[in-house]
Write a protein that holds these residues in place. Structure first.
Motif, PDB file in Angstrom:
ATOM      1  N   GLU A  64      -2.583  13.380   6.209  1.00 19.85           N
ATOM      2  CA  GLU A  64      -2.792  13.635   7.520  1.00 19.85           C
ATOM      3  C   GLU A  64      -2.065  12.655   8.718  1.00 19.85           C
ATOM      4  O   GLU A  64      -1.519  13.146   9.685  1.00 19.85           O
ATOM      5  N   ARG A  65      -2.311  11.246   8.409  1.00 16.07           N
ATOM      6  CA  ARG A  65      -1.742  10.355   9.413  1.00 16.07           C
ATOM      7  C   ARG A  65      -0.312  10.560   9.291  1.00 16.07           C
ATOM      8  O   ARG A  65       0.314  10.127  10.466  1.00 16.07           O
ATOM      9  N   VAL A  66       0.418  10.545   8.252  1.00 19.08           N
ATOM     10  CA  VAL A  66       1.878  10.664   8.190  1.00 19.08           C
ATOM     11  C   VAL A  66       2.340  11.913   9.109  1.00 19.08           C
ATOM     12  O   VAL A  66       3.427  11.800   9.695  1.00 19.08           O
ATOM     13  N   ARG A 112       0.945  13.364  11.478  1.00 13.57           N
ATOM     14  CA  ARG A 112       0.352  13.410  12.703  1.00 13.57           C
ATOM     15  C   ARG A 112       1.509  12.119  13.542  1.00 13.57           C
ATOM     16  O   ARG A 112       2.290  12.361  14.490  1.00 13.57           O
ATOM     17  N   ARG A 113       1.964  11.169  12.491  1.00 14.14           N
ATOM     18  CA  ARG A 113       2.907  10.272  12.992  1.00 14.14           C
ATOM     19  C   ARG A 113       4.166  10.585  13.040  1.00 14.14           C
ATOM     20  O   ARG A 113       5.002  10.381  13.857  1.00 14.14           O
ATOM     21  N   ASP A 114       4.840  11.177  11.993  1.00 10.94           N
ATOM     22  CA  ASP A 114       6.236  11.692  11.755  1.00 10.94           C
ATOM     23  C   ASP A 114       6.331  13.235  11.815  1.00 10.94           C
ATOM     24  O   ASP A 114       7.529  13.607  11.616  1.00 10.94           O
ATOM     25  N   GLY A 174       0.790  -1.205   0.091  1.00  4.05           N
ATOM     26  CA  GLY A 174      -0.031  -0.078   0.111  1.00  4.05           C
ATOM     27  C   GLY A 174       0.686   1.331  -0.061  1.00  4.05           C
ATOM     28  O   GLY A 174       2.063   1.149   0.338  1.00  4.05           O
ATOM     29  N   GLY A 175       0.403   2.300  -0.302  1.00  7.52           N
ATOM     30  CA  GLY A 175       1.141   3.611  -0.483  1.00  7.52           C
ATOM     31  C   GLY A 175       1.501   4.204   0.935  1.00  7.52           C
ATOM     32  O   GLY A 175       0.925   3.540   2.201  1.00  7.52           O
ATOM     33  N   ILE A 176       2.381   5.167   0.940  1.00  4.47           N
ATOM     34  CA  ILE A 176       2.778   5.654   2.267  1.00  4.47           C
ATOM     35  C   ILE A 176       1.706   6.340   3.160  1.00  4.47           C
ATOM     36  O   ILE A 176       0.630   6.759   2.640  1.00  4.47           O
ATOM     37  N   GLY A 177       1.552   5.755   4.561  1.00  5.74           N
ATOM     38  CA  GLY A 177       0.424   6.093   5.277  1.00  5.74           C
ATOM     39  C   GLY A 177      -0.680   5.471   5.041  1.00  5.74           C
ATOM     40  O   GLY A 177      -1.591   5.763   5.569  1.00  5.74           O
ATOM     41  N   SER A 178      -0.794   4.505   4.127  1.00  2.00           N
ATOM     42  CA  SER A 178      -2.122   3.879   4.007  1.00  2.00           C
ATOM     43  C   SER A 178      -2.414   2.934   5.097  1.00  2.00           C
ATOM     44  O   SER A 178      -3.630   2.684   5.469  1.00  2.00           O
ATOM     45  N   GLY A 179      -1.635   2.360   5.879  1.00  2.00           N
ATOM     46  CA  GLY A 179      -2.041   1.514   7.169  1.00  2.00           C
ATOM     47  C   GLY A 179      -1.377  -0.088   7.149  1.00  2.00           C
ATOM     48  O   GLY A 179      -1.745  -0.835   7.633  1.00  2.00           O
ATOM     49  N   LYS A 180      -0.247  -0.031   6.364  1.00  2.00           N
ATOM     50  CA  LYS A 180       0.350  -1.431   6.270  1.00  2.00           C
ATOM     51  C   LYS A 180       0.777  -1.972   7.544  1.00  2.00           C
ATOM     52  O   LYS A 180       0.461  -3.121   7.755  1.00  2.00           O
ATOM     53  N   SER A 181       1.320  -0.971   8.081  1.00  2.00           N
ATOM     54  CA  SER A 181       1.906  -1.723   9.292  1.00  2.00           C
ATOM     55  C   SER A 181       0.945  -1.907  10.415  1.00  2.00           C
ATOM     56  O   SER A 181       1.231  -2.693  11.312  1.00  2.00           O
ATOM     57  N   THR A 182      -0.209  -1.206  10.371  1.00  2.00           N
ATOM     58  CA  THR A 182      -1.232  -1.121  11.310  1.00  2.00           C
ATOM     59  C   THR A 182      -2.136  -2.772  10.943  1.00  2.00           C
ATOM     60  O   THR A 182      -2.293  -3.505  11.686  1.00  2.00           O
ATOM     61  N   VAL A 183      -2.256  -3.081   9.809  1.00  2.00           N
ATOM     62  CA  VAL A 183      -2.645  -4.256   9.508  1.00  2.00           C
ATOM     63  C   VAL A 183      -1.764  -5.399   9.698  1.00  2.00           C
ATOM     64  O   VAL A 183      -2.279  -6.574  10.082  1.00  2.00           O
ATOM     65  N   ARG A 215      -9.883  -1.586   3.060  1.00  2.00           N
ATOM     66  CA  ARG A 215     -10.018  -0.080   3.215  1.00  2.00           C
ATOM     67  C   ARG A 215      -9.808   0.435   4.317  1.00  2.00           C
ATOM     68  O   ARG A 215     -10.909   0.053   5.384  1.00  2.00           O
ATOM     69  N   ASN A 216      -9.006   1.380   4.569  1.00  2.00           N
ATOM     70  CA  ASN A 216      -8.551   2.008   5.890  1.00  2.00           C
ATOM     71  C   ASN A 216      -8.887   3.501   5.931  1.00  2.00           C
ATOM     72  O   ASN A 216      -8.079   4.274   5.965  1.00  2.00           O
ATOM     73  N   ASP A 217     -10.267   3.657   5.534  1.00  2.00           N
ATOM     74  CA  ASP A 217     -10.488   5.054   5.272  1.00  2.00           C
ATOM     75  C   ASP A 217     -11.467   5.807   6.028  1.00  2.00           C
ATOM     76  O   ASP A 217     -12.245   6.536   5.628  1.00  2.00           O
TER      77      ASP A 217
HETATM   78  P1  ATP Z   1       4.558   3.667   5.623  1.00  2.00           P
HETATM   79  O1  ATP Z   1       4.335   3.558   4.410  1.00  2.00           O
HETATM   80  O2  ATP Z   1       4.816   5.260   6.029  1.00  2.00           O
HETATM   81  O3  ATP Z   1       5.336   3.091   6.447  1.00  2.00           O
HETATM   82  P2  ATP Z   1       1.984   2.483   6.541  1.00  2.00           P
HETATM   83  O4  ATP Z   1       1.293   2.208   5.374  1.00  2.00           O
HETATM   84  O5  ATP Z   1       2.613   1.359   7.307  1.00  2.00           O
HETATM   85  O6  ATP Z   1       2.969   3.825   6.458  1.00  2.00           O
HETATM   86  P3  ATP Z   1       0.956   2.851   8.896  1.00  2.00           P
HETATM   87  O7  ATP Z   1       1.924   3.308   9.809  1.00  2.00           O
HETATM   88  O8  ATP Z   1       0.281   1.692   9.688  1.00  2.00           O
HETATM   89  O9  ATP Z   1       1.071   3.106   7.469  1.00  2.00           O
HETATM   90  O10 ATP Z   1      -0.173   4.013   9.286  1.00  2.00           O
HETATM   91  C1  ATP Z   1       0.121   5.434   9.099  1.00  2.00           C
HETATM   92  C2  ATP Z   1      -0.143   6.202  10.458  1.00  2.00           C
HETATM   93  O11 ATP Z   1      -1.756   6.342  10.570  1.00  2.00           O
HETATM   94  C3  ATP Z   1       0.175   5.497  11.734  1.00  2.00           C
HETATM   95  O12 ATP Z   1       0.324   6.453  12.907  1.00  2.00           O
HETATM   96  C4  ATP Z   1      -1.203   4.816  12.199  1.00  2.00           C
HETATM   97  O13 ATP Z   1      -1.230   4.490  13.651  1.00  2.00           O
HETATM   98  C5  ATP Z   1      -2.318   5.489  11.748  1.00  2.00           C
HETATM   99  N1  ATP Z   1      -3.354   5.018  11.447  1.00  2.00           N
HETATM  100  C6  ATP Z   1      -3.380   3.783  10.530  1.00  2.00           C
HETATM  101  N2  ATP Z   1      -4.643   3.321  10.405  1.00  2.00           N
HETATM  102  C7  ATP Z   1      -5.531   4.274  11.214  1.00  2.00           C
HETATM  103  C8  ATP Z   1      -6.811   4.120  11.371  1.00  2.00           C
HETATM  104  N3  ATP Z   1      -7.678   3.211  10.769  1.00  2.00           N
HETATM  105  N4  ATP Z   1      -7.389   5.158  12.249  1.00  2.00           N
HETATM  106  C9  ATP Z   1      -6.513   5.964  13.023  1.00  2.00           C
HETATM  107  N5  ATP Z   1      -5.121   5.881  12.638  1.00  2.00           N
HETATM  108  C10 ATP Z   1      -4.550   4.940  11.738  1.00  2.00           C
END
Ligand code: ATP
Length: 188
Positions: A133-135, A137-139, A8-17, A168-170
């Motif tokens: 927005e997520r990236v 907030r994260r970084d 998935g693209g940057i900040g999509s939520g790969k690490s969360t999944v 879908r992580n939207d």
């Molecule tokens: P990267 O490509 O930059 O490594 P990633 O695809 O691994 O990013 P994550 O690190 O999982 O994405 O998510 C990006 C940020 O958004 C993280 O801080 C994560 O906690 C947050 N996040 C992800 N999914 C959700 C969600 N459903 N609700 C709230 N915050 C979320």
């Protein structure tokens, strides 16, 4: 044992999944981390210095910031770096797979390489604005910097076209039930 690519693209939520999958006892291999570790292998260091010069070496190791600067501005350089690092990551992954005992294993990777090596491709998808927005907030990274990184990645449409499953992580659908449903399919 099935091999699944989670991307998935940057900040999509790969690490969360990936984290949810780990809780379900699914073995997850992080390609980014393996790529970073591989930079300390003498063989890879030699190839990087041959291609990019001695200035990539700092205190006996590869200067990742310097390397990132170069490949960020030069697609050819990025292709060359990938050609050095990816075969080694794939080799590491293969060795790791052989040690796992599970119905399926996952490689979490920011890029979609070697599609043919995987039985399933799972794409985590979220709208661009939300990812920015997520990236942020994260970084603490500014919008322009996130957009620049997005520009270097495969387009969302192209990625979705290669997906066998989409999470879908939207913020309109809960993520955990989607991951549980996927886990059931992949464990069957
Ligand atoms: P990267 O490509 O930059 O490594 P990633 O695809 O691994 O990013 P994550 O690190 O999982 O994405 O998510 C990006 C940020 O958004 C993280 O801080 C994560 O906690 C947050 N996040 C992800 N999914 C959700 C969600 N459903 N609700 C709230 N915050 C979320």
């Amino acid at each position: 044992m099935l091999k699944v690519l989670l991307t998935g693209g940057i900040g999509s939520g790969k690490s969360t999944v990936a984290q949810i999958l780990r809780v379900l006892n699914v073995p997850v291999f992080e390609a980014d981390r393996a790529g970073r570790e591989i930079l300390s292998s003498p063989e890879v260091q030699r190839s990087i210095i041959d291609r990019f010069g001695e200035r990539m070496l700092k205190d006996g190791s590869i200067d990742r910031k310097e390397l990132a600067q170069v490949v960020f501005h030069d697609k050819g350089a990025l292709t060359d770096l990938n050609a050095i690092v990816h075969p080694m990551v794939q080799r590491e992954f293969q060795r790791w797979v052989e040690r796992q005992r599970a119905p399926y294993v996952v490689m979490e990777a920011a890029i979609l390489t070697d599609r043919a090596r995987f039985d399933h491709v799972v794409v985590v998808n979220a709208p661009e604005e939300l990812r920015i927005e997520r990236v942020h907030r994260r970084d603490g990274v500014e919008e322009a910097a996130v957009r620049a990184r997005m520009a270097n990645q495969i387009s969302e449409e192209a990625l979705l076209a290669l997906a066998d499953h989409v999470i879908r992580n939207d913020d309109t659908e809960l993520v955990i039930p989607q991951v549980l449903a996927l886990h059931e399919v992949l464990s069957a």
